[in-house]
Every structure is written in structure tokens, then in C-alpha cells.
Design a protein around this motif. Structure first.
Motif, short mmCIF file in Angstrom:
data_model
loop_
_atom_site.label_atom_id
_atom_site.label_comp_id
_atom_site.label_asym_id
_atom_site.label_seq_id
_atom_site.Cartn_x
_atom_site.Cartn_y
_atom_site.Cartn_z
N VAL A 6 0.85 -1.19 0.00
CA VAL A 6 0.00 0.00 0.00
C VAL A 6 0.89 1.24 0.00
CG1 VAL A 6 -1.98 1.12 1.09
CG2 VAL A 6 -1.56 -1.33 1.47
N THR A 7 0.51 2.25 -0.76
CA THR A 7 1.34 3.45 -0.85
C THR A 7 1.22 4.32 0.40
OG1 THR A 7 -0.44 4.58 -2.06
CG2 THR A 7 1.32 3.52 -3.36
N THR A 8 0.04 4.84 0.71
CA THR A 8 -0.10 5.80 1.81
C THR A 8 -0.53 5.10 3.10
OG1 THR A 8 -2.44 6.34 1.53
CG2 THR A 8 -0.87 7.49 0.11
N ASN A 9 -0.20 5.74 4.23
CA ASN A 9 -0.55 5.11 5.51
C ASN A 9 -2.05 5.22 5.82
OD1 ASN A 9 -0.68 7.84 6.59
ND2 ASN A 9 1.53 7.71 6.99
N ARG A 31 5.76 6.39 5.57
CA ARG A 31 5.99 6.42 7.02
C ARG A 31 5.00 7.37 7.70
NH1 ARG A 31 8.63 3.24 4.52
NH2 ARG A 31 10.84 2.73 4.79
N PRO A 32 4.82 7.24 9.02
CA PRO A 32 3.98 8.20 9.74
C PRO A 32 4.50 9.62 9.58
CG PRO A 32 4.42 6.27 11.11
CD PRO A 32 5.29 6.15 9.90
N ASN A 33 3.58 10.58 9.52
CA ASN A 33 3.89 12.01 9.43
C ASN A 33 4.63 12.40 8.14
OD1 ASN A 33 2.85 12.68 12.11
ND2 ASN A 33 4.62 11.55 12.88
N ALA A 34 4.54 11.59 7.12
CA ALA A 34 5.20 11.90 5.85
C ALA A 34 4.25 12.66 4.94
CB ALA A 34 5.69 10.63 5.18
N ASP A 35 4.80 13.19 3.86
CA ASP A 35 4.02 13.93 2.86
C ASP A 35 3.75 13.00 1.69
OD1 ASP A 35 3.08 15.54 0.81
OD2 ASP A 35 4.46 17.19 1.22
N PRO A 36 2.49 12.67 1.39
CA PRO A 36 2.21 11.72 0.30
C PRO A 36 2.60 12.23 -1.07
CG PRO A 36 0.18 12.75 1.04
CD PRO A 36 1.25 13.16 2.02
N ALA A 41 -3.51 24.47 9.77
CA ALA A 41 -2.23 24.05 9.20
C ALA A 41 -2.06 22.56 9.43
CB ALA A 41 -1.08 24.81 9.84
N GLU A 42 -1.49 21.89 8.45
CA GLU A 42 -1.26 20.45 8.57
C GLU A 42 -0.14 20.16 9.57
OE1 GLU A 42 -1.56 18.48 4.47
OE2 GLU A 42 -1.41 20.62 4.11
N SER A 43 -0.37 19.21 10.44
CA SER A 43 0.59 18.90 11.49
C SER A 43 1.90 18.36 10.93
CB SER A 43 0.00 17.88 12.47
OG SER A 43 -0.31 16.67 11.80
N SER A 44 1.86 17.76 9.73
CA SER A 44 3.07 17.17 9.15
C SER A 44 3.86 18.15 8.30
CB SER A 44 2.70 15.94 8.30
OG SER A 44 1.85 16.32 7.23
N GLN A 45 3.38 19.40 8.18
CA GLN A 45 4.05 20.40 7.35
C GLN A 45 4.48 21.59 8.21
OE1 GLN A 45 4.75 20.16 4.08
NE2 GLN A 45 3.84 18.12 4.01
N PRO A 46 5.62 22.21 7.89
CA PRO A 46 6.01 23.42 8.61
C PRO A 46 4.94 24.49 8.45
CG PRO A 46 7.82 22.59 7.25
CD PRO A 46 6.59 21.81 6.86
N ASP A 47 4.65 25.23 9.54
CA ASP A 47 3.58 26.23 9.48
C ASP A 47 4.12 27.65 9.38
OD1 ASP A 47 4.59 26.67 11.97
OD2 ASP A 47 2.68 26.46 13.04
N ARG A 48 5.37 27.81 8.93
CA ARG A 48 5.99 29.14 8.87
C ARG A 48 5.16 30.09 8.00
NH1 ARG A 48 9.07 31.47 5.23
NH2 ARG A 48 9.36 29.51 4.09
N LEU A 49 4.78 29.62 6.79
CA LEU A 49 4.00 30.48 5.91
C LEU A 49 2.65 30.83 6.50
CD1 LEU A 49 4.74 28.99 2.36
CD2 LEU A 49 5.41 31.24 3.22
N THR A 67 -3.99 15.90 8.21
CA THR A 67 -4.74 15.93 6.96
C THR A 67 -4.31 14.87 5.94
OG1 THR A 67 -3.23 17.62 6.12
CG2 THR A 67 -5.28 18.38 7.14
N GLU A 68 -3.02 14.67 5.75
CA GLU A 68 -2.57 13.79 4.68
C GLU A 68 -1.79 12.58 5.16
OE1 GLU A 68 -2.25 16.05 0.62
OE2 GLU A 68 -0.61 16.64 1.92
N SER A 69 -1.59 12.49 6.47
CA SER A 69 -0.81 11.37 7.00
C SER A 69 -1.28 11.01 8.39
CB SER A 69 0.68 11.73 7.04
OG SER A 69 1.43 10.68 7.61
N LEU A 70 -1.24 9.72 8.70
CA LEU A 70 -1.42 9.28 10.07
C LEU A 70 -0.13 9.53 10.83
CD1 LEU A 70 -3.36 5.92 9.55
CD2 LEU A 70 -4.25 8.25 9.76
#
Length: 306
Positions: free
Chosen positions: A37-40, A61-66, A249-257, A276-279
């Protein structure tokens, strides 16, 4: 008994034990079918349907960007060797598409979840491509689970009775989740049902539950794009006009912007993290799809109601 005789007897006994163990292993039947399977998020759906009936390998992997995660050469090769390859499709796995195409070309059985949903398209301003983030609507996930159970039933070595029962049980859980989300979102005043995120990921949720997507910090449906100063300025204006109380903001992405945007708006706008996009890994709040959706529902409801 001499030492040499005793040693010979022990060696013979050991050989017989090894042979017996080997026979037991062989009698246990063939190895379990392998599902890659590709995404978690999809991996969690597959495991809920298949249980222990198959070996399930999740590449992401967990917390990755699909959109951008990478895999090893061995993991890529595992697709061609699998009894079934499960992917999201609709352009989500941008970094994996060449491997998926290669596996399909080699004759691997493929299941593409995006082929079993009522696909929404991004607006022309967002690129007009199909939106791959169907899982934000649990009703769409029910359709995927039903189709997935049917695809798994075609894999040799899987017990269709077990698959049907597990799929029915999980479908019930998804339907309860759907009702929970419907009830929670109904409590948000209609004038506050405006979503701003760091990229366009909630189109399906907005369509299903009556939200308005004001905009996203990153244009389009991929995290690989970059906003211009004009993009941020336009979004800041839209946020001011809509009086949006929170940016998600997505928890797996930097929220600087996102933080820069909040400062630019100059209003009391909170930045609320969502899954949003990862477990996530254990204990991080979104170990399963059901956990993720319930956590997001609570945070969206609180963020827009306060």
C-alpha cells in the motif's frame, strides 16, 4: 556410551528436530498473500478489511508527505512482487508514480482508490486537476472500502467470508464516524463555516458538510508548489473579508508560511494544527483514520465556534 557416540546421537537428534520443525512449517500452508500500500491512510483501511489474512506493507511512514515521500529500490521492487498493490491515485503520489507505472507494466494487480470515488475537481484558479483528498469525506471512504473488499476477494489465499465480515464491521464504524461529524459540524454557525488551510485538502469535506473554502496558503492541490507574495496578499484580503477566526495548518508540514499569513492579516486569527494527509506514530493523536477524523472534527469545530 562413549563421547563420540553421544555426540553422534545428539547430532542425529538435532537433525531430526530441525526436520520436524521444517515439516511443521510446510504443513502450515503457503505464505500469506502480500499487499503493498502506498499511503498510511490507505494502509489503515486495508488492515481493517484484511486483518491477519495477508501481509500488508505500507510504504509511507507516519507524518510523511504523500506528495513527495520516497521509497527504496527494494520497496519499489516489492510492488511488482505483491499479490495486490493499493494506491490513492488522482495525482497524489507524485514521487511514486514511476514505480506504480512500472509495477502495473510488469503485470501486478493494481487497486486505485481514486477510481471508486465521486471525484471533485479543483477550481480553474487552483489548476483544475482532480482532487485526490477524498478521505476527508467518510462517505467516500465507505465506497473505497466496499471496492477494496471486492478486490481483495480476488486474491488467492484470502478467505472471502472473513473479508466480507471485516468490511461490514468497518463500514459500520465509518458510518458512525460520518454521523458524529455531521452532528458536530451542524453546531457551527453557518456564517463561520469558512476554511483556510496551508494547501487545498478539504474540498470533499467542504462539499459534504457545507463549508466554504476561502483559500489556501499554498496554491493548488500539492505541497510541492510555492505561493507568491501576490498569492499571500490576496488570501490575506479574503480572510479579512470573511472574518475567518482560524487558519488550519497540517501537522506534518512546517507552518511558517501560515504564521506569516496570520501576522500579515493583523487580526486575531489562530493557527490550528490538523492531521490531513498522513497518520501519525503511536501516541501522537492520529494513529488510525478514525482517530484522525475525530481529532480534526473536534479541532475544526472548536476553532470556528470560539
Amino acid at each position: 556410551m562413549t563421547r563420540r557416540t553421544r555426540a553422534s546421537a545428539l547430532a542425529a537428534a538435532l537433525a531430526a528436530t530441525v526436520l520436524a520443525l521444517s515439516s511443521c512449517t510446510a504443513d502450515d500452508g503457503p505464505d500469506r498473500p502480500e499487499v503493498v500500500v502506498t499511503t498510511n491512510i490507505l494502509g489503515d483501511l486495508v488492515r481493517n478489511v484484511v486483518g491477519e489474512e495477508a501481509e500488508v506493507t505500507v510504504l509511507m511512514r507516519p507524518n510523511a508527505d504523500p506528495h513527495s515521500f520516497e521509497i527504496s529500490a527494494r520497496e519499489a521492487a516489492s510492488m511488482a512482487e505483491a499479490d495486490l498493490v493499493v494506491s490513492n491515485g488522482l495525482g497524489l503520489e507524485e514521487g511514486l508514480q514511476q514505480h506504480l507505472d512500472r509495477a502495473a507494466g510488469s503485470g501486478a494487480e493494481m487497486f486505485v482508490a481514486g477510481e471508486h470515488v465521486d471525484v471533485l475537481d479543483y477550481s480553474a484558479a487552483e489548476g483544475g486537476a482532480p482532487d485526490p483528498h477524498f478521505w476527508t469525506d467518510p462517505a467516500q471512504v465507505v465506497e473505497v472500502v466496499d471496492a477494496l473488499a471486492e478486490a481483495l476477494a480476488g486474491v488467492d489465499g484470502l478467505d472471502t467470508g472473513v473479508l466480507e465480515q471485516r468490511a461490514a464491521d468497518y463500514r459500520g464504524q465509518l458510518e458512525r464516524l460520518d454521523q458524529e461529524m455531521t452532528t458536530a459540524f451542524a453546531a457551527i454557525p453557518e456564517e463561520r463555516r469558512s476554511l483556510v488551510t496551508n494547501h487545498h485538502v478539504f474540498g470533499y469535506l467542504a462539499e459534504r458538510f457545507g463549508f466554504r473554502v476561502v483559500g489556501a496558503v499554498i496554491p493548488g492541490g500539492t505541497t510541492l508548489a510555492s505561493p507568491s507574495a501576490a498569492d499571500l496578499d490576496d488570501l490575506a484580503t479574503a480572510i479579512e473579508e470573511a472574518e475567518v477566526p482560524a487558519i488550519f495548518a497540517e501537522s506534518s508540514q512546517p507552518d511558517r508560511l501560515v504564521q506569516v499569513l496570520a501576522d500579515e492579516v493583523g487580526l486575531d486569527v489562530r493557527v490550528v494544527p490538523l492531521f490531513t494527509e498522513s497518520l501519525t506514530g503511536p501516541g501522537e493523536g492520529a494513529e488510525t483514520y478514525l482517530d484522525m477524523q475525530r481529532a480534526n472534527t473536534a479541532r475544526i469545530t472548536t476553532g470556528l465556534s470560539s
